[in-house]
Design a protein around this motif. Structure first.
Motif, mmCIF file in Angstrom:
data_model
loop_
_atom_site.group_PDB
_atom_site.id
_atom_site.type_symbol
_atom_site.label_atom_id
_atom_site.label_comp_id
_atom_site.label_asym_id
_atom_site.label_seq_id
_atom_site.Cartn_x
_atom_site.Cartn_y
_atom_site.Cartn_z
ATOM 1 N N GLY A 9 0.819 -1.203 0.000
ATOM 2 C CA GLY A 9 0.000 0.000 0.000
ATOM 3 C C GLY A 9 0.849 1.246 0.000
ATOM 4 O O GLY A 9 1.918 1.285 0.614
ATOM 5 N N LYS A 10 0.361 2.263 -0.687
ATOM 6 C CA LYS A 10 1.118 3.510 -0.757
ATOM 7 C C LYS A 10 1.277 4.142 0.613
ATOM 8 O O LYS A 10 2.347 4.661 0.955
ATOM 9 N N SER A 11 0.220 4.103 1.426
ATOM 10 C CA SER A 11 0.283 4.748 2.736
ATOM 11 C C SER A 11 1.310 4.091 3.646
ATOM 12 O O SER A 11 1.803 4.713 4.590
ATOM 13 N N LEU A 12 1.644 2.827 3.360
ATOM 14 C CA LEU A 12 2.624 2.115 4.168
ATOM 15 C C LEU A 12 4.038 2.257 3.614
ATOM 16 O O LEU A 12 4.998 1.792 4.237
ATOM 17 N N GLY A 13 4.162 2.865 2.437
ATOM 18 C CA GLY A 13 5.480 3.073 1.843
ATOM 19 C C GLY A 13 6.167 1.784 1.431
ATOM 20 O O GLY A 13 7.393 1.739 1.287
ATOM 21 N N ASN A 14 5.409 0.719 1.211
ATOM 22 C CA ASN A 14 6.000 -0.588 0.889
ATOM 23 C C ASN A 14 5.564 -1.081 -0.483
ATOM 24 O O ASN A 14 5.416 -2.283 -0.700
ATOM 25 N N TYR A 15 5.337 -0.166 -1.396
ATOM 26 C CA TYR A 15 4.735 -0.530 -2.681
ATOM 27 C C TYR A 15 5.684 -0.289 -3.858
ATOM 28 O O TYR A 15 6.677 0.439 -3.750
ATOM 29 N N ILE A 16 5.348 -0.906 -4.984
ATOM 30 C CA ILE A 16 6.004 -0.648 -6.268
ATOM 31 C C ILE A 16 4.908 -0.198 -7.221
ATOM 32 O O ILE A 16 4.000 -0.964 -7.535
ATOM 33 N N GLY A 17 4.971 1.040 -7.672
ATOM 34 C CA GLY A 17 3.965 1.580 -8.576
ATOM 35 C C GLY A 17 4.285 1.253 -10.020
ATOM 36 O O GLY A 17 5.447 1.305 -10.426
ATOM 37 N N ILE A 18 3.264 0.937 -10.812
ATOM 38 C CA ILE A 18 3.528 0.543 -12.199
ATOM 39 C C ILE A 18 3.876 1.738 -13.076
ATOM 40 O O ILE A 18 4.367 1.572 -14.193
ATOM 41 N N SER A 19 3.645 2.962 -12.579
ATOM 42 C CA SER A 19 4.001 4.149 -13.348
ATOM 43 C C SER A 19 5.325 4.764 -12.877
ATOM 44 O O SER A 19 5.739 5.808 -13.373
ATOM 45 N N GLU A 20 5.984 4.109 -11.937
ATOM 46 C CA GLU A 20 7.311 4.570 -11.530
ATOM 47 C C GLU A 20 8.302 4.310 -12.663
ATOM 48 O O GLU A 20 8.060 3.495 -13.555
ATOM 49 N N SER A 21 9.442 4.985 -12.618
ATOM 50 C CA SER A 21 10.456 4.770 -13.646
ATOM 51 C C SER A 21 10.984 3.345 -13.540
ATOM 52 O O SER A 21 10.985 2.745 -12.449
ATOM 53 N N PRO A 22 11.443 2.777 -14.662
ATOM 54 C CA PRO A 22 11.975 1.411 -14.617
ATOM 55 C C PRO A 22 13.082 1.244 -13.578
ATOM 56 O O PRO A 22 13.116 0.225 -12.869
ATOM 57 N N TYR A 23 13.963 2.230 -13.462
ATOM 58 C CA TYR A 23 15.067 2.095 -12.508
ATOM 59 C C TYR A 23 14.562 2.126 -11.072
ATOM 60 O O TYR A 23 15.017 1.351 -10.223
ATOM 61 N N ASP A 24 13.606 3.012 -10.782
ATOM 62 C CA ASP A 24 13.052 3.050 -9.431
ATOM 63 C C ASP A 24 12.349 1.732 -9.102
ATOM 64 O O ASP A 24 12.420 1.240 -7.971
ATOM 65 N N MET A 25 11.659 1.160 -10.085
ATOM 66 C CA MET A 25 11.025 -0.141 -9.868
ATOM 67 C C MET A 25 12.080 -1.214 -9.585
ATOM 68 O O MET A 25 11.931 -2.025 -8.667
ATOM 69 N N MET A 26 13.152 -1.201 -10.371
ATOM 70 C CA MET A 26 14.191 -2.211 -10.183
ATOM 71 C C MET A 26 14.819 -2.113 -8.801
ATOM 72 O O MET A 26 15.054 -3.130 -8.131
ATOM 73 N N LYS A 27 15.093 -0.894 -8.346
ATOM 74 C CA LYS A 27 15.674 -0.731 -7.006
ATOM 75 C C LYS A 27 14.760 -1.340 -5.948
ATOM 76 O O LYS A 27 15.224 -1.945 -4.981
ATOM 77 N N LYS A 28 13.452 -1.169 -6.132
ATOM 78 C CA LYS A 28 12.516 -1.725 -5.153
ATOM 79 C C LYS A 28 12.428 -3.251 -5.261
ATOM 80 O O LYS A 28 12.300 -3.945 -4.242
ATOM 81 N N PHE A 29 12.481 -3.787 -6.479
ATOM 82 C CA PHE A 29 12.450 -5.240 -6.625
ATOM 83 C C PHE A 29 13.630 -5.894 -5.903
ATOM 84 O O PHE A 29 13.497 -6.984 -5.347
ATOM 85 N N MET A 30 14.758 -5.209 -5.885
ATOM 86 C CA MET A 30 15.920 -5.769 -5.219
ATOM 87 C C MET A 30 15.782 -5.741 -3.701
ATOM 88 O O MET A 30 16.593 -6.328 -2.992
ATOM 89 N N GLN A 31 14.720 -5.064 -3.210
ATOM 90 C CA GLN A 31 14.454 -5.028 -1.767
ATOM 91 C C GLN A 31 13.409 -6.072 -1.350
ATOM 92 O O GLN A 31 13.116 -6.206 -0.163
ATOM 93 N N VAL A 32 12.836 -6.793 -2.309
ATOM 94 C CA VAL A 32 11.797 -7.774 -1.975
ATOM 95 C C VAL A 32 12.396 -8.844 -1.064
ATOM 96 O O VAL A 32 13.429 -9.439 -1.395
#
Length: 406
Positions: free
Chosen positions: A235-258
């Motif tokens: 959830g966005k309010s929890l700050g633990n999300y990956i948004g599909i409209s985020e930049s590819p690099y920002d998404m990748m950085k978050k995937f590496m935190q899964v």
């Protein structure tokens, strides 16, 4: 319309589904659809209470797309009237702030643009439930509410918990599941998609459809996707999300935190990679599994080239410790310097890397401040640092800048 054999459809549909109610009816409904050539109407409702579609939202949306690819009809309900009430699912209190109609419509437009990255909107039906609720008279509402008892409402898990705890349940909240269920009557849904917390509304829809002389829908519930914290729902309010409209690099950085323990769920719910292949991937190195996951999912919402570039950039900048490509530039006037230099703690403050000189001193004394491309440690808070254009400064791993002197 030619449909795949029922068993092949079931194999696709059942992946990533936690519960089907009633499951015994699903094969029969698919068989009847195949024999008649009439597509099933598959409903998914979205309340536009925000504008960021994240991977948790895509779980039922991806299932909706699978139904489309199997030849069935996707029916998206934009809950512009249910959003005015607010979904009480999973909440132990009433919504603090109710949205205006203008807020909802603005969000709806943004939502659809993002949903279009998952579902083929050109082949989907899109309805706003205000189209029917907005025309209802008070007598119509009374008639609808007369179909549901208070005892039925209190069997809903969140209402039951709030009632037992003595927490207020407001009358307008009780309308939400009734409205959601009535949507299914209006659009004559055969299947409704959602999370496991929607079971009550799905079953209420079956009752209302039966009372209206319609075929009763089947509820298909997906697991709740866990967020990057590995514990709570994304959830966005929890700050633990990956948004599909985020930049590819920002998404990748978050995937590496899964978290490693969540990887199987992410692969099963967010990709089409066969599950036996997923098992092989997860048996390997976790980092490589996360890169593969990131490439696969990012490619769905951007492009394969974007996904490859994001993965390569992450490897350079984080995996190998190379310099980031998007270093922010901070401009300092030569007049701010004393003989072309500044004390280290003061420099970190004026560069905006620390909010105060005292925090800058603590960062330096703690060994967390560096300068130059080679990241030379700054040893003392009062150390005189020559300041020239191109100087790189770092505090920790995530705060850095390049100095330009004018």
């Amino acid at each position: 319309m030619s449909f795949l054999p029922v068993d092949e459809q079931l194999a696709i549909i059942r992946r990533g589904i936690e519960k089907i109610v009633p499951e015994t009816e699903l094969a029969d409904r698919l068989k009847a659809s195949r024999e008649s050539g009439k597509p099933l109407r598959v409903k998914y409702g979205i309340d536009p209470t925000g504008i960021d579609v994240h991977l948790g939202h895509t779980v039922p949306l991806r299932k909706l797309r699978q139904f489309q690819e199997l030849g069935h009809t996707a029916v998206i309900i934009i809950g512009n009237y249910t959003a005015l009430v607010g979904d009480p699912s999973g909440r132990d209190h009433a919504r603090a702030k109710r949205l205006t109609a203008e807020d909802v419509e603005r969000n709806a437009r943004d939502y659809l643009e993002q949903v279009g990255k998952v579902v083929d909107l050109s082949k989907a039906e899109v309805h706003r439930n205000g189209d029917w609720f907005g025309t209802m008279t008070f007598a119509d509402i009374l008639q609808l509410c007369g179909k549901v008892t208070v005892a039925q409402l209190l069997t809903r898990d969140d209402f039951a918990k709030r009632h037992a705890a003595g927490t207020p349940i407001f009358l307008h909240e009780c309308l939400y599941p009734v409205m959601q269920a009535w949507d299914s009557v209006v659009i004559k849904s055969d299947i409704e998609l959602g999370g496991t917390e929607q079971l009550y509304s799905f079953m209420l829809a079956r009752d209302l459809q039966r009372d209206s002389g319609l075929s009763q829908q089947i509820g298909m519930m997906s697991p709740i996707l866990v967020g990057l914290d590995g514990e709570r729902r994304m959830g966005k309010s929890l700050g633990n999300y990956i948004g599909i409209s985020e930049s590819p690099y920002d998404m990748m950085k978050k995937f590496m935190q899964v978290p490693d323990g969540c990887m199987k769920m992410y692969y099963e719910l967010l990709t089409n990679i066969p599950l036996d292949e997923v098992g092989t991937i997860l048996a390997g190195h976790p980092k490589e599994a996360k890169v593969r996951l990131g490439r696969t999912v990012i490619g769905q919402y951007h492009s394969a080239a974007d996904a490859d570039e994001a993965a390569d950039r992450w490897q350079r900048e984080v995996g190998e410790g190379a310099l980031p490509t998007d270093i922010p530039v901070v401009t300092l006037a030569a007049l701010q310097l004393t003989d072309g230099a500044l004390p280290a703690a003061q420099l970190l403050k004026v560069a905006g890397l620390c909010p105060s000189t005292s925090e800058a001193r603590r960062s330096i004394e703690g060994g967390g401040a560096y300068m130059g491309a080679e990241k030379t440690k700054i040893e003392k808070p009062d150390q005189s640092i020559p300041v020239t254009s191109g100087l790189l400064l770092w505090v920790g791993k995530k705060r850095f800048c390049r100095i330009e002197v004018t």
